[in-house]
Enzyme design. Structure first.
Site: not given
Ligand code: XMP
Length: 512
Positions: A319, A422
Protein backbone atom coordinates in the site's frame (compact mmCIF):
# COMPACT_ATOMS: atom_id res chain seq x y z
CA UNK A 1 -14.74 -1.42 27.54
CA UNK A 2 -11.16 -2.48 26.71
CA UNK A 3 -9.43 -1.86 30.04
CA UNK A 4 -5.93 -2.68 28.88
CA UNK A 5 -4.82 -0.16 27.06
CA UNK A 6 -2.06 1.90 25.85
CA UNK A 7 -3.78 2.03 22.47
CA UNK A 8 -6.78 3.90 23.87
CA UNK A 9 -4.55 6.25 25.86
CA UNK A 10 -2.49 7.05 22.79
CA UNK A 11 -5.63 7.59 20.74
CA UNK A 12 -6.87 10.16 23.23
CA UNK A 13 -3.72 12.10 22.48
CA UNK A 14 -4.30 11.74 18.76
CA UNK A 15 -1.49 9.18 18.40
CA UNK A 16 -1.91 6.16 16.15
CA UNK A 17 -0.12 2.90 16.99
CA UNK A 18 0.70 -0.06 14.85
CA UNK A 19 1.99 -3.59 15.38
CA UNK A 20 5.57 -2.72 16.37
CA UNK A 21 4.31 -0.02 18.74
CA UNK A 22 2.72 -2.58 21.06
CA UNK A 23 3.61 -5.86 22.70
CA UNK A 24 1.40 -8.30 24.55
CA UNK A 25 2.07 -8.54 28.24
CA UNK A 26 2.49 -12.15 29.41
CA UNK A 27 -0.09 -13.37 31.92
CA UNK A 28 -0.69 -16.33 34.22
CA UNK A 29 -1.20 -19.30 31.92
CA UNK A 30 -2.78 -22.66 32.37
CA UNK A 31 -2.96 -23.48 28.70
CA UNK A 32 -0.50 -25.21 26.43
CA UNK A 33 -0.60 -24.48 22.71
CA UNK A 34 -2.06 -27.89 21.78
CA UNK A 35 -5.17 -27.20 23.90
CA UNK A 36 -5.83 -23.82 22.30
CA UNK A 37 -8.91 -23.48 20.14
CA UNK A 38 -8.69 -21.02 17.23
CA UNK A 39 -12.36 -21.16 16.27
CA UNK A 40 -13.71 -17.69 15.66
CA UNK A 41 -16.59 -15.65 14.28
CA UNK A 42 -16.24 -14.85 10.62
CA UNK A 43 -19.46 -12.84 10.36
CA UNK A 44 -22.63 -12.25 12.36
CA UNK A 45 -23.91 -15.69 11.33
CA UNK A 46 -20.84 -17.74 10.40
CA UNK A 47 -17.99 -19.25 12.38
CA UNK A 48 -14.79 -20.82 11.15
CA UNK A 49 -12.05 -22.95 12.64
CA UNK A 50 -9.19 -20.59 11.87
CA UNK A 51 -9.02 -16.78 12.02
CA UNK A 52 -7.33 -16.42 8.61
CA UNK A 53 -8.71 -14.93 5.39
CA UNK A 54 -6.83 -14.60 2.11
CA UNK A 55 -7.12 -11.16 0.54
CA UNK A 56 -9.35 -10.33 -2.44
CA UNK A 57 -6.41 -9.51 -4.68
CA UNK A 58 -5.52 -10.81 -8.14
CA UNK A 59 -2.12 -12.04 -6.95
CA UNK A 60 -3.55 -13.72 -3.84
CA UNK A 61 -6.99 -15.32 -4.13
CA UNK A 62 -8.19 -17.31 -7.10
CA UNK A 63 -10.04 -20.63 -6.82
CA UNK A 64 -6.99 -22.69 -5.78
CA UNK A 65 -6.16 -20.40 -2.89
CA UNK A 66 -9.83 -20.19 -1.83
CA UNK A 67 -10.13 -23.97 -1.79
CA UNK A 68 -6.81 -24.50 -0.02
CA UNK A 69 -7.50 -22.05 2.77
CA UNK A 70 -11.09 -23.26 3.31
CA UNK A 71 -9.72 -26.81 3.63
CA UNK A 72 -7.54 -25.53 6.45
CA UNK A 73 -10.53 -23.94 8.20
CA UNK A 74 -10.18 -20.32 7.06
CA UNK A 75 -11.71 -18.67 4.00
CA UNK A 76 -10.62 -17.01 0.77
CA UNK A 77 -12.25 -13.93 -0.71
CA UNK A 78 -12.02 -14.10 -4.50
CA UNK A 79 -10.88 -10.90 -6.17
CA UNK A 80 -13.34 -9.02 -8.34
CA UNK A 81 -12.49 -10.70 -11.63
CA UNK A 82 -14.69 -10.58 -14.77
CA UNK A 83 -18.13 -11.90 -13.81
CA UNK A 84 -17.96 -15.23 -15.62
CA UNK A 85 -14.54 -16.04 -14.17
CA UNK A 86 -15.65 -15.20 -10.67
CA UNK A 87 -18.81 -17.30 -11.10
CA UNK A 88 -16.76 -20.26 -12.34
CA UNK A 89 -14.31 -19.94 -9.44
CA UNK A 90 -17.12 -19.92 -6.88
CA UNK A 91 -18.37 -23.10 -8.52
CA UNK A 92 -14.88 -24.64 -8.44
CA UNK A 93 -14.64 -24.09 -4.71
CA UNK A 94 -18.21 -25.18 -3.99
CA UNK A 95 -17.89 -28.35 -6.07
CA UNK A 96 -14.60 -29.34 -4.41
CA UNK A 97 -16.50 -31.01 -1.57
CA UNK A 98 -20.16 -31.77 -1.28
CA UNK A 99 -22.85 -33.34 0.78
CA UNK A 100 -25.91 -33.03 -1.47
CA UNK A 101 -24.98 -31.61 -4.86
CA UNK A 102 -28.20 -29.72 -5.49
CA UNK A 103 -27.31 -28.56 -8.99
CA UNK A 104 -25.50 -31.55 -10.54
CA UNK A 105 -24.16 -31.08 -14.04
CA UNK A 106 -26.38 -32.84 -16.58
CA UNK A 107 -26.15 -34.08 -20.15
CA UNK A 108 -28.85 -35.25 -22.56
CA UNK A 109 -28.87 -38.79 -23.97
CA UNK A 110 -28.48 -37.70 -27.59
CA UNK A 111 -25.08 -36.05 -26.97
CA UNK A 112 -21.89 -37.91 -27.89
CA UNK A 113 -18.90 -39.06 -25.88
CA UNK A 114 -17.01 -36.12 -27.41
CA UNK A 115 -19.64 -33.72 -26.01
CA UNK A 116 -19.28 -35.41 -22.61
CA UNK A 117 -15.49 -35.04 -22.70
CA UNK A 118 -15.83 -31.37 -23.67
CA UNK A 119 -17.88 -30.63 -20.55
CA UNK A 120 -15.33 -31.95 -18.02
CA UNK A 121 -12.59 -29.28 -18.45
CA UNK A 122 -15.18 -26.57 -17.81
CA UNK A 123 -15.17 -27.82 -14.23
CA UNK A 124 -11.40 -28.33 -14.16
CA UNK A 125 -11.99 -32.11 -14.35
CA UNK A 126 -12.90 -32.11 -10.69
CA UNK A 127 -15.54 -34.76 -11.32
CA UNK A 128 -16.56 -36.97 -14.20
CA UNK A 129 -20.03 -38.24 -13.32
CA UNK A 130 -22.87 -36.40 -15.07
CA UNK A 131 -26.58 -37.08 -14.68
CA UNK A 132 -28.36 -37.94 -17.94
CA UNK A 133 -31.74 -36.18 -18.18
CA UNK A 134 -34.35 -35.72 -20.87
CA UNK A 135 -35.83 -32.36 -21.94
CA UNK A 136 -38.13 -32.39 -18.91
CA UNK A 137 -35.24 -32.93 -16.48
CA UNK A 138 -36.32 -36.56 -15.85
CA UNK A 139 -33.46 -38.81 -14.82
CA UNK A 140 -32.47 -41.41 -17.41
CA UNK A 141 -29.07 -42.50 -16.11
CA UNK A 142 -25.52 -41.54 -15.22
CA UNK A 143 -22.35 -41.23 -17.29
CA UNK A 144 -19.07 -42.02 -15.61
CA UNK A 145 -15.55 -41.86 -16.94
CA UNK A 146 -14.84 -45.57 -16.50
CA UNK A 147 -17.91 -46.52 -18.56
CA UNK A 148 -17.25 -43.86 -21.19
CA UNK A 149 -13.73 -45.20 -21.63
CA UNK A 150 -14.92 -48.06 -23.83
CA UNK A 151 -17.14 -45.93 -26.08
CA UNK A 152 -16.11 -44.29 -29.37
CA UNK A 153 -16.00 -40.51 -29.60
CA UNK A 154 -19.19 -40.36 -31.71
CA UNK A 155 -21.12 -42.89 -29.61
CA UNK A 156 -24.30 -41.47 -28.08
CA UNK A 157 -24.51 -41.02 -24.31
CA UNK A 158 -27.62 -43.22 -24.29
CA UNK A 159 -25.43 -46.13 -25.44
CA UNK A 160 -22.87 -46.01 -22.67
CA UNK A 161 -24.75 -44.48 -19.74
CA UNK A 162 -25.58 -46.48 -16.62
CA UNK A 163 -29.30 -46.99 -17.10
CA UNK A 164 -30.44 -47.84 -13.60
CA UNK A 165 -28.58 -45.67 -11.16
CA UNK A 166 -29.37 -45.95 -7.47
CA UNK A 167 -32.14 -43.43 -6.72
CA UNK A 168 -33.81 -42.04 -3.63
CA UNK A 169 -37.06 -40.08 -3.48
CA UNK A 170 -36.63 -39.17 0.16
CA UNK A 171 -33.54 -37.29 1.21
CA UNK A 172 -32.04 -39.34 4.04
CA UNK A 173 -29.54 -36.60 4.92
CA UNK A 174 -25.80 -37.05 5.15
CA UNK A 175 -25.64 -39.90 7.68
CA UNK A 176 -28.69 -41.76 6.37
CA UNK A 177 -27.53 -41.60 2.77
CA UNK A 178 -24.02 -42.67 3.79
CA UNK A 179 -25.38 -45.80 5.52
CA UNK A 180 -27.66 -46.48 2.55
CA UNK A 181 -24.73 -46.29 0.11
CA UNK A 182 -22.64 -48.62 2.25
CA UNK A 183 -25.50 -51.13 2.27
CA UNK A 184 -26.03 -50.82 -1.48
CA UNK A 185 -22.27 -50.70 -2.21
CA UNK A 186 -22.84 -47.85 -4.65
CA UNK A 187 -20.72 -44.71 -4.97
CA UNK A 188 -23.49 -42.40 -6.34
CA UNK A 189 -27.14 -41.88 -5.42
CA UNK A 190 -29.45 -39.69 -7.49
CA UNK A 191 -32.11 -37.83 -5.54
CA UNK A 192 -35.37 -37.51 -7.51
CA UNK A 193 -38.84 -36.06 -7.03
CA UNK A 194 -41.93 -38.31 -7.23
CA UNK A 195 -42.13 -37.76 -10.98
CA UNK A 196 -38.47 -38.78 -11.45
CA UNK A 197 -37.24 -35.24 -12.08
CA UNK A 198 -33.74 -34.52 -10.83
CA UNK A 199 -33.34 -33.12 -7.32
CA UNK A 200 -29.67 -33.78 -6.51
CA UNK A 201 -26.75 -36.15 -6.36
CA UNK A 202 -24.81 -37.68 -3.47
CA UNK A 203 -21.24 -38.99 -3.88
CA UNK A 204 -19.85 -41.51 -1.42
CA UNK A 205 -16.37 -39.98 -1.01
CA UNK A 206 -17.84 -36.62 -0.05
CA UNK A 207 -20.13 -38.15 2.53
CA UNK A 208 -17.34 -40.30 3.93
CA UNK A 209 -15.13 -37.25 4.48
CA UNK A 210 -17.98 -35.55 6.37
CA UNK A 211 -19.01 -38.54 8.47
CA UNK A 212 -15.59 -40.01 9.22
CA UNK A 213 -13.17 -37.14 8.58
CA UNK A 214 -11.84 -34.90 11.31
CA UNK A 215 -10.60 -32.19 8.98
CA UNK A 216 -11.06 -28.57 10.05
CA UNK A 217 -12.75 -27.70 6.71
CA UNK A 218 -14.77 -24.49 6.59
CA UNK A 219 -18.01 -25.99 5.25
CA UNK A 220 -21.54 -24.72 4.70
CA UNK A 221 -24.60 -26.68 5.85
CA UNK A 222 -24.50 -28.60 2.62
CA UNK A 223 -20.95 -29.83 3.27
CA UNK A 224 -19.44 -27.58 0.60
CA UNK A 225 -16.44 -25.36 1.27
CA UNK A 226 -17.21 -21.75 2.07
CA UNK A 227 -16.04 -18.94 -0.18
CA UNK A 228 -16.41 -15.18 -0.37
CA UNK A 229 -16.16 -12.83 -3.34
CA UNK A 230 -15.49 -9.13 -3.74
CA UNK A 231 -18.38 -7.62 -5.71
CA UNK A 232 -17.35 -3.98 -5.41
CA UNK A 233 -19.90 -1.24 -4.91
CA UNK A 234 -23.23 -0.62 -6.64
CA UNK A 235 -23.46 2.83 -8.20
CA UNK A 236 -26.00 4.39 -10.53
CA UNK A 237 -23.61 3.74 -13.41
CA UNK A 238 -23.00 0.02 -12.88
CA UNK A 239 -26.33 -1.29 -11.57
CA UNK A 240 -26.95 -3.74 -14.40
CA UNK A 241 -23.50 -5.25 -14.26
CA UNK A 242 -23.58 -5.31 -10.47
CA UNK A 243 -26.89 -7.21 -10.49
CA UNK A 244 -25.64 -9.68 -13.06
CA UNK A 245 -22.62 -10.42 -10.86
CA UNK A 246 -24.44 -10.85 -7.57
CA UNK A 247 -27.23 -13.01 -8.98
CA UNK A 248 -24.73 -15.27 -10.72
CA UNK A 249 -22.68 -15.65 -7.56
CA UNK A 250 -25.65 -16.18 -5.28
CA UNK A 251 -27.14 -18.82 -7.58
CA UNK A 252 -23.84 -20.68 -7.19
CA UNK A 253 -24.22 -20.44 -3.39
CA UNK A 254 -21.43 -17.96 -2.76
CA UNK A 255 -21.43 -17.61 1.04
CA UNK A 256 -20.18 -14.07 1.45
CA UNK A 257 -20.46 -11.00 -0.73
CA UNK A 258 -17.73 -8.50 0.05
CA UNK A 259 -18.55 -4.87 -0.59
CA UNK A 260 -14.89 -4.11 -0.86
CA UNK A 261 -13.47 -0.71 -1.59
CA UNK A 262 -10.59 1.44 -0.39
CA UNK A 263 -12.87 3.92 1.39
CA UNK A 264 -15.79 2.05 2.90
CA UNK A 265 -17.07 4.97 4.98
CA UNK A 266 -19.04 6.28 2.01
CA UNK A 267 -22.62 6.68 0.88
CA UNK A 268 -22.36 4.18 -1.98
CA UNK A 269 -21.05 1.45 0.31
CA UNK A 270 -23.81 2.07 2.86
CA UNK A 271 -26.48 1.98 0.15
CA UNK A 272 -24.98 -1.18 -1.35
CA UNK A 273 -25.11 -2.99 2.02
CA UNK A 274 -28.77 -2.02 2.41
CA UNK A 275 -29.55 -3.13 -1.12
CA UNK A 276 -27.90 -6.51 -0.57
CA UNK A 277 -29.72 -7.06 2.70
CA UNK A 278 -32.96 -6.70 0.76
CA UNK A 279 -32.00 -9.85 -1.19
CA UNK A 280 -31.61 -12.00 1.90
CA UNK A 281 -35.21 -13.13 1.75
CA UNK A 282 -34.39 -15.00 -1.46
CA UNK A 283 -30.78 -16.08 -0.90
CA UNK A 284 -28.70 -17.19 2.05
CA UNK A 285 -25.50 -15.15 2.32
CA UNK A 286 -23.67 -12.69 4.53
CA UNK A 287 -22.38 -9.25 3.66
CA UNK A 288 -18.88 -8.14 4.64
CA UNK A 289 -18.10 -4.48 4.02
CA UNK A 290 -15.02 -2.28 4.14
CA UNK A 291 -12.51 -0.93 4.38
CA UNK A 292 -12.87 1.48 7.24
CA UNK A 293 -10.40 2.53 9.92
CA UNK A 294 -12.38 4.57 12.45
CA UNK A 295 -15.10 4.29 15.06
CA UNK A 296 -17.56 6.27 12.95
CA UNK A 297 -16.79 4.32 9.78
CA UNK A 298 -17.35 1.00 11.51
CA UNK A 299 -20.55 2.19 13.14
CA UNK A 300 -21.91 3.42 9.80
CA UNK A 301 -21.39 0.01 8.19
CA UNK A 302 -22.85 -1.87 11.15
CA UNK A 303 -25.89 0.41 11.18
CA UNK A 304 -26.31 -0.21 7.44
CA UNK A 305 -26.48 -3.95 8.19
CA UNK A 306 -22.97 -5.34 7.51
CA UNK A 307 -22.45 -8.84 8.93
CA UNK A 308 -18.72 -8.17 9.42
CA UNK A 309 -16.58 -5.09 8.94
CA UNK A 310 -13.15 -5.10 7.31
CA UNK A 311 -10.67 -2.68 8.80
CA UNK A 312 -7.48 -1.23 7.33
CA UNK A 313 -6.52 1.97 5.59
CA UNK A 314 -2.99 1.84 4.32
CA UNK A 315 -1.23 -0.81 6.47
CA UNK A 316 -0.72 -3.31 3.64
CA UNK A 317 2.72 -4.34 2.46
CA UNK A 318 2.03 -3.05 -1.06
CA UNK A 319 0.00 0.00 0.00
CA UNK A 320 1.04 3.56 -0.67
CA UNK A 321 -2.33 5.15 0.19
CA UNK A 322 -1.03 6.97 3.26
CA UNK A 323 2.00 8.25 1.39
CA UNK A 324 0.21 9.28 -1.79
CA UNK A 325 -2.95 10.71 -0.23
CA UNK A 326 -1.80 11.60 3.27
CA UNK A 327 -4.82 9.74 4.75
CA UNK A 328 -4.90 6.60 6.85
CA UNK A 329 -4.84 5.16 10.37
CA UNK A 330 -2.11 3.11 12.07
CA UNK A 331 -3.47 -0.42 12.05
CA UNK A 332 -3.58 -1.33 15.77
CA UNK A 333 -5.39 1.93 16.48
CA UNK A 334 -7.79 1.31 13.59
CA UNK A 335 -8.60 -2.19 14.88
CA UNK A 336 -9.02 -0.98 18.44
CA UNK A 337 -11.31 1.89 17.45
CA UNK A 338 -13.46 -0.31 15.22
CA UNK A 339 -13.79 -2.96 17.92
CA UNK A 340 -14.93 -0.26 20.34
CA UNK A 341 -17.63 0.80 17.88
CA UNK A 342 -18.80 -2.75 17.31
CA UNK A 343 -18.93 -3.57 21.04
CA UNK A 344 -20.67 -0.34 21.92
CA UNK A 345 -23.31 -0.85 19.24
CA UNK A 346 -23.87 -4.42 20.45
CA UNK A 347 -24.23 -3.32 24.05
CA UNK A 348 -26.67 -0.54 23.25
CA UNK A 349 -28.78 -2.80 21.07
CA UNK A 350 -28.43 -5.89 23.25
CA UNK A 351 -26.95 -7.89 20.41
CA UNK A 352 -23.81 -9.89 19.74
CA UNK A 353 -21.05 -7.68 18.40
CA UNK A 354 -20.32 -7.67 14.67
CA UNK A 355 -16.95 -9.30 13.96
CA UNK A 356 -14.03 -7.13 12.85
CA UNK A 357 -11.66 -8.41 10.17
CA UNK A 358 -8.21 -6.84 10.54
CA UNK A 359 -6.99 -6.36 6.98
CA UNK A 360 -3.37 -5.71 6.02
CA UNK A 361 0.03 -5.21 7.53
CA UNK A 362 0.52 -8.73 8.94
CA UNK A 363 4.23 -9.59 8.56
CA UNK A 364 4.70 -12.16 11.31
CA UNK A 365 2.49 -14.48 13.33
CA UNK A 366 2.96 -12.17 16.33
CA UNK A 367 1.10 -9.44 14.43
CA UNK A 368 -1.88 -11.80 14.23
CA UNK A 369 -1.89 -12.31 18.01
CA UNK A 370 -1.78 -8.54 18.47
CA UNK A 371 -4.59 -7.86 15.99
CA UNK A 372 -6.82 -10.47 17.65
CA UNK A 373 -5.72 -9.28 21.10
CA UNK A 374 -7.06 -5.84 20.19
CA UNK A 375 -10.45 -7.45 19.59
CA UNK A 376 -10.48 -8.44 15.90
CA UNK A 377 -12.03 -11.83 15.15
CA UNK A 378 -9.89 -12.65 12.13
CA UNK A 379 -7.11 -11.27 9.96
CA UNK A 380 -7.00 -10.80 6.21
CA UNK A 381 -3.60 -11.39 4.67
CA UNK A 382 -2.13 -10.54 1.28
CA UNK A 383 1.66 -10.81 1.05
CA UNK A 384 2.15 -13.93 3.21
CA UNK A 385 -0.41 -15.84 1.14
CA UNK A 386 0.84 -14.44 -2.19
CA UNK A 387 3.98 -16.40 -1.26
CA UNK A 388 2.03 -19.68 -1.36
CA UNK A 389 2.08 -22.19 -4.17
CA UNK A 390 -1.72 -21.88 -4.47
CA UNK A 391 -1.77 -18.13 -5.19
CA UNK A 392 -2.44 -17.18 -8.84
CA UNK A 393 0.58 -16.65 -11.09
CA UNK A 394 3.76 -18.51 -11.90
CA UNK A 395 6.90 -18.96 -9.85
CA UNK A 396 9.97 -17.23 -11.31
CA UNK A 397 13.60 -17.36 -10.36
CA UNK A 398 15.50 -14.25 -9.33
CA UNK A 399 19.09 -14.47 -8.05
CA UNK A 400 18.59 -18.18 -7.50
CA UNK A 401 15.48 -17.72 -5.29
CA UNK A 402 11.88 -18.71 -6.14
CA UNK A 403 9.48 -15.77 -6.29
CA UNK A 404 5.90 -14.89 -7.22
CA UNK A 405 4.58 -11.50 -8.24
CA UNK A 406 2.51 -9.63 -5.69
CA UNK A 407 0.88 -6.29 -6.39
CA UNK A 408 -1.59 -3.87 -4.87
CA UNK A 409 -5.07 -3.68 -6.39
CA UNK A 410 -4.41 0.05 -6.63
CA UNK A 411 -1.02 -0.37 -8.27
CA UNK A 412 -0.41 1.00 -11.74
CA UNK A 413 -0.52 -2.48 -13.30
CA UNK A 414 -3.80 -3.42 -11.61
CA UNK A 415 -5.38 -0.03 -12.36
CA UNK A 416 -4.43 -0.37 -16.02
CA UNK A 417 -6.28 -3.69 -16.19
CA UNK A 418 -9.23 -3.18 -13.87
CA UNK A 419 -9.65 0.59 -13.65
CA UNK A 420 -9.85 2.53 -10.42
CA UNK A 421 -13.06 1.07 -9.08
CA UNK A 422 -11.59 0.05 -5.74
CA UNK A 423 -10.56 3.66 -5.44
CA UNK A 424 -13.98 4.83 -6.46
CA UNK A 425 -13.55 8.44 -5.54
CA UNK A 426 -11.39 8.64 -8.64
CA UNK A 427 -12.53 8.18 -12.18
CA UNK A 428 -10.49 6.09 -14.53
CA UNK A 429 -8.53 8.90 -16.17
CA UNK A 430 -7.74 10.67 -12.96
CA UNK A 431 -6.72 7.63 -10.98
CA UNK A 432 -3.23 7.66 -9.58
CA UNK A 433 -1.74 4.52 -8.11
CA UNK A 434 -2.08 3.86 -4.37
CA UNK A 435 -0.08 0.66 -4.39
CA UNK A 436 3.05 -0.90 -5.78
CA UNK A 437 4.02 -4.01 -7.72
CA UNK A 438 6.61 -6.38 -6.36
CA UNK A 439 7.58 -9.96 -5.65
CA UNK A 440 7.55 -12.25 -2.63
CA UNK A 441 9.75 -15.28 -2.16
CA UNK A 442 7.76 -18.51 -2.35
CA UNK A 443 7.43 -20.12 1.06
CA UNK A 444 5.57 -23.38 0.37
CA UNK A 445 1.91 -24.33 0.28
CA UNK A 446 -0.92 -22.76 2.25
CA UNK A 447 -0.89 -25.60 4.76
CA UNK A 448 2.77 -24.94 5.53
CA UNK A 449 2.34 -21.18 5.79
CA UNK A 450 -0.66 -21.62 8.06
CA UNK A 451 1.20 -24.13 10.21
CA UNK A 452 3.62 -21.36 11.14
CA UNK A 453 0.99 -18.66 11.50
CA UNK A 454 -1.19 -20.91 13.68
CA UNK A 455 1.81 -22.08 15.70
CA UNK A 456 2.96 -18.53 16.44
CA UNK A 457 -0.56 -17.41 17.28
CA UNK A 458 -1.12 -20.32 19.65
CA UNK A 459 2.20 -19.71 21.38
CA UNK A 460 1.28 -16.05 21.76
CA UNK A 461 -2.07 -17.01 23.25
CA UNK A 462 -0.19 -19.34 25.58
CA UNK A 463 1.91 -16.40 26.85
CA UNK A 464 -1.28 -14.40 27.44
CA UNK A 465 -3.00 -17.38 29.07
CA UNK A 466 -5.87 -17.46 26.57
CA UNK A 467 -7.39 -20.82 25.60
CA UNK A 468 -9.52 -19.36 22.81
CA UNK A 469 -10.08 -16.15 20.85
CA UNK A 470 -12.71 -14.84 23.25
CA UNK A 471 -10.30 -15.24 26.16
CA UNK A 472 -7.62 -13.50 24.10
CA UNK A 473 -10.02 -10.58 23.62
CA UNK A 474 -10.57 -10.41 27.36
CA UNK A 475 -7.06 -11.08 28.65
CA UNK A 476 -4.81 -9.24 26.18
CA UNK A 477 -2.94 -6.32 27.76
CA UNK A 478 -0.61 -4.23 25.69
CA UNK A 479 2.53 -2.42 26.66
CA UNK A 480 4.24 0.12 24.50
CA UNK A 481 7.82 -0.73 23.58
CA UNK A 482 10.31 1.95 22.65
CA UNK A 483 12.27 1.89 19.43
CA UNK A 484 15.17 0.35 21.36
CA UNK A 485 12.82 -2.42 22.53
CA UNK A 486 11.74 -3.14 18.96
CA UNK A 487 15.39 -3.45 18.00
CA UNK A 488 15.88 -5.77 20.95
CA UNK A 489 12.93 -7.90 19.80
CA UNK A 490 14.51 -8.66 16.43
CA UNK A 491 17.66 -10.78 16.22
CA UNK A 492 20.63 -8.56 16.94
CA UNK A 493 24.39 -8.72 17.19
CA UNK A 494 24.39 -11.98 15.28
CA UNK A 495 24.64 -12.59 11.56
CA UNK A 496 21.85 -14.92 10.50
CA UNK A 497 23.36 -17.95 8.82
CA UNK A 498 20.21 -19.96 8.27
CA UNK A 499 16.89 -18.65 7.01
CA UNK A 500 14.18 -19.27 9.61
CA UNK A 501 10.88 -20.62 8.20
CA UNK A 502 8.83 -18.01 10.07
CA UNK A 503 11.13 -15.01 10.24
CA UNK A 504 12.88 -12.85 7.72
CA UNK A 505 14.68 -9.65 8.60
CA UNK A 506 12.83 -7.74 5.85
CA UNK A 507 15.91 -6.24 4.36
CA UNK A 508 14.99 -4.45 1.18
CA UNK A 509 17.18 -5.75 -1.62
CA UNK A 510 14.65 -5.11 -4.35
CA UNK A 511 16.70 -2.50 -6.16
CA UNK A 512 20.13 -4.01 -5.63
P1 XMP B 1 -0.76 -7.26 3.24
O1 XMP B 1 0.05 -6.42 4.18
O2 XMP B 1 -1.25 -8.50 3.89
O3 XMP B 1 -2.03 -6.34 2.88
O4 XMP B 1 -0.01 -7.53 1.98
C1 XMP B 1 -3.07 -6.77 2.05
C2 XMP B 1 -4.16 -5.72 2.01
O5 XMP B 1 -3.71 -4.50 1.39
C3 XMP B 1 -4.83 -3.79 0.85
N1 XMP B 1 -4.52 -3.40 -0.53
C4 XMP B 1 -4.10 -2.17 -0.89
N2 XMP B 1 -3.95 -1.03 -0.17
N3 XMP B 1 -3.18 0.06 -2.11
C5 XMP B 1 -3.49 0.10 -0.80
O6 XMP B 1 -3.34 1.16 -0.17
C6 XMP B 1 -3.31 -1.04 -2.89
O7 XMP B 1 -2.98 -1.04 -4.07
C7 XMP B 1 -3.81 -2.22 -2.25
N4 XMP B 1 -4.09 -3.46 -2.71
C8 XMP B 1 -4.53 -4.16 -1.63
C9 XMP B 1 -6.01 -4.69 0.91
O8 XMP B 1 -6.81 -4.28 1.98
C10 XMP B 1 -5.38 -6.06 1.16
O9 XMP B 1 -6.23 -6.97 1.78
Amino acid sequence: MLPKDVIGQAMEQGIGLTFDDVSLSPGMSEVVPRDINLETKLTRNLSMNLPFISADMDSVTGPKMAEAIARQGGIGFLWKAPIDDQEKWVMNVKYALNALIDQPVTISPDKTKQDYLNILPKYDRRFSTLVVVDDNNKVLGLVKRDKAKYAKLDDLVSNFMIKNPLKLEKDLGVNGTYDFMIKQKESKVVLVKHDNTLKGLYCFNDLQSIVEGDEPFNRDDNGQLRVGANIGVCTKNNREEFDERIYKLLKKNCDILLVGTAHGHSRNVIDTIKYLNGLKKDFEFDVVAGNVATYDGTLALIEAGADAVKVGLGPGSICTTRIITGAGVSQMTAIYDSVLASRKYAKEHNKLSIPIIADGGIRYSGDVTKALGAGAHSVMIGSLFAAAEESPGEVFIFKGQRYKSYRGMGSEGALRLFGGERYQNQDREKSVPEGIEGRVSVKGNVEYILKHLKGGLKSGMGYVGAANIEELHNKAKFIRPTLASVQEAHPHDVEMTQEAPNYSPHKDDSFE
